[in-house]
Design a protein around this motif. Structure first.
Motif, PDB file in Angstrom:
ATOM      1  N   MET A 259       0.840  -1.172   0.000  1.00  0.00           N
ATOM      2  CA  MET A 259       0.000   0.000   0.000  1.00  0.00           C
ATOM      3  C   MET A 259       0.896   1.251   0.000  1.00  0.00           C
ATOM      4  O   MET A 259       1.771   1.417   0.835  1.00  0.00           O
ATOM      5  CB  MET A 259      -0.891  -0.019   1.246  1.00  0.00           C
ATOM      6  N   THR A 260       0.672   2.129  -0.940  1.00  0.00           N
ATOM      7  CA  THR A 260       1.417   3.378  -1.027  1.00  0.00           C
ATOM      8  C   THR A 260       0.692   4.454  -0.236  1.00  0.00           C
ATOM      9  O   THR A 260      -0.507   4.657  -0.407  1.00  0.00           O
ATOM     10  CB  THR A 260       1.550   3.832  -2.496  1.00  0.00           C
ATOM     11  N   VAL A 261       1.429   5.113   0.644  1.00  0.00           N
ATOM     12  CA  VAL A 261       0.875   6.204   1.439  1.00  0.00           C
ATOM     13  C   VAL A 261       1.257   7.514   0.769  1.00  0.00           C
ATOM     14  O   VAL A 261       2.422   7.720   0.434  1.00  0.00           O
ATOM     15  CB  VAL A 261       1.411   6.172   2.887  1.00  0.00           C
ATOM     16  N   ARG A 262       0.290   8.368   0.562  1.00  0.00           N
ATOM     17  CA  ARG A 262       0.557   9.693  -0.008  1.00  0.00           C
ATOM     18  C   ARG A 262       0.428  10.713   1.119  1.00  0.00           C
ATOM     19  O   ARG A 262      -0.628  10.872   1.711  1.00  0.00           O
ATOM     20  CB  ARG A 262      -0.411  10.010  -1.134  1.00  0.00           C
TER      21      ARG A 262
ATOM     22  N   LYS B 242       5.612  17.455   2.442  1.00  0.00           N
ATOM     23  CA  LYS B 242       6.837  16.935   1.849  1.00  0.00           C
ATOM     24  C   LYS B 242       8.022  17.510   2.613  1.00  0.00           C
ATOM     25  O   LYS B 242       8.008  18.672   3.020  1.00  0.00           O
ATOM     26  CB  LYS B 242       6.906  17.344   0.374  1.00  0.00           C
TER      27      LYS B 242
ATOM     28  N   GLN C 196       7.981   9.952   7.378  1.00  0.00           N
ATOM     29  CA  GLN C 196       7.732  10.071   5.944  1.00  0.00           C
ATOM     30  C   GLN C 196       9.056  10.228   5.224  1.00  0.00           C
ATOM     31  O   GLN C 196      10.073  10.564   5.848  1.00  0.00           O
ATOM     32  CB  GLN C 196       6.790  11.233   5.640  1.00  0.00           C
ATOM     33  N   PRO C 197       9.077   9.997   3.916  1.00  0.00           N
ATOM     34  CA  PRO C 197      10.326  10.089   3.160  1.00  0.00           C
ATOM     35  C   PRO C 197      10.917  11.496   3.181  1.00  0.00           C
ATOM     36  O   PRO C 197      10.198  12.490   3.340  1.00  0.00           O
ATOM     37  CB  PRO C 197       9.911   9.723   1.728  1.00  0.00           C
TER      38      PRO C 197
ATOM     39  N   ARG D 126       2.693  19.654   0.277  1.00  0.00           N
ATOM     40  CA  ARG D 126       3.290  18.977  -0.873  1.00  0.00           C
ATOM     41  C   ARG D 126       3.406  19.890  -2.100  1.00  0.00           C
ATOM     42  O   ARG D 126       4.468  20.013  -2.699  1.00  0.00           O
ATOM     43  CB  ARG D 126       2.437  17.754  -1.200  1.00  0.00           C
TER      44      ARG D 126
END
Length: 138
Positions: A1-4, A8, A59-60, A124
């Protein structure tokens, strides 16, 4: 599952830095973002043996690069948008502690800062516009 994520984290480095400088600047700027936004820090880690490890960003973190002009433009975009930003200037490579670091920055007018890195966190879309033209660090 990709988390958005709605936000950012971006570190933007000047593209003419030595490898050790890139790592040093990235670490310092990431610490600035973490200090300003403690809610970005996730839970502590543990391995299967129960050994505890420090918590990290949840988060990234994008690490980007660009030339001197790109950093200046990104810095101005942050200020225009009133988005807090961490700065690392070339003068900080010649200091050895936090007091001297702050003294080096405060001694230079904003438009004359010799920027080598920026640490940014924000919505973002805003961060995408601020770092426009930067490329992923190799």
């Amino acid at each position: 599952m990709t988390v958005r994520f709605d936000t950012k984290i971006a570190i933007v480095l000047r593209d003419d830095l030595e490898p050790w400088q890139r790592l040093n600047v990235t670490a310092f700027l990431a610490s600035g973002v973490a200090a300003a936004y403690p809610q970005l820090i996730g839970e502590a880690y543990a391995d299967a043996d129960g050994t505890s490890y420090l918590a990290m960003f949840g988060q990234p973190v994008l690490v980007l690069e660009g030339d001197r002009d790109l950093l200046r433009a990104a810095h101005e975009r942050c200020l225009r948008r009133e988005l807090p930003v961490a700065v690392f200037t070339a003068d900080l490579f010649r200091t050895g502690n936090d007091d001297d670091n702050r003294a080096a920055v405060v001694s230079v007018r904003r438009h004359e800062l010799d920027l080598v890195g920026l640490g940014i966190h924000g919505p973002r879309n805003a961060v995408d516009k601020i770092v426009k033209g930067a490329r992923m660090h190799p």
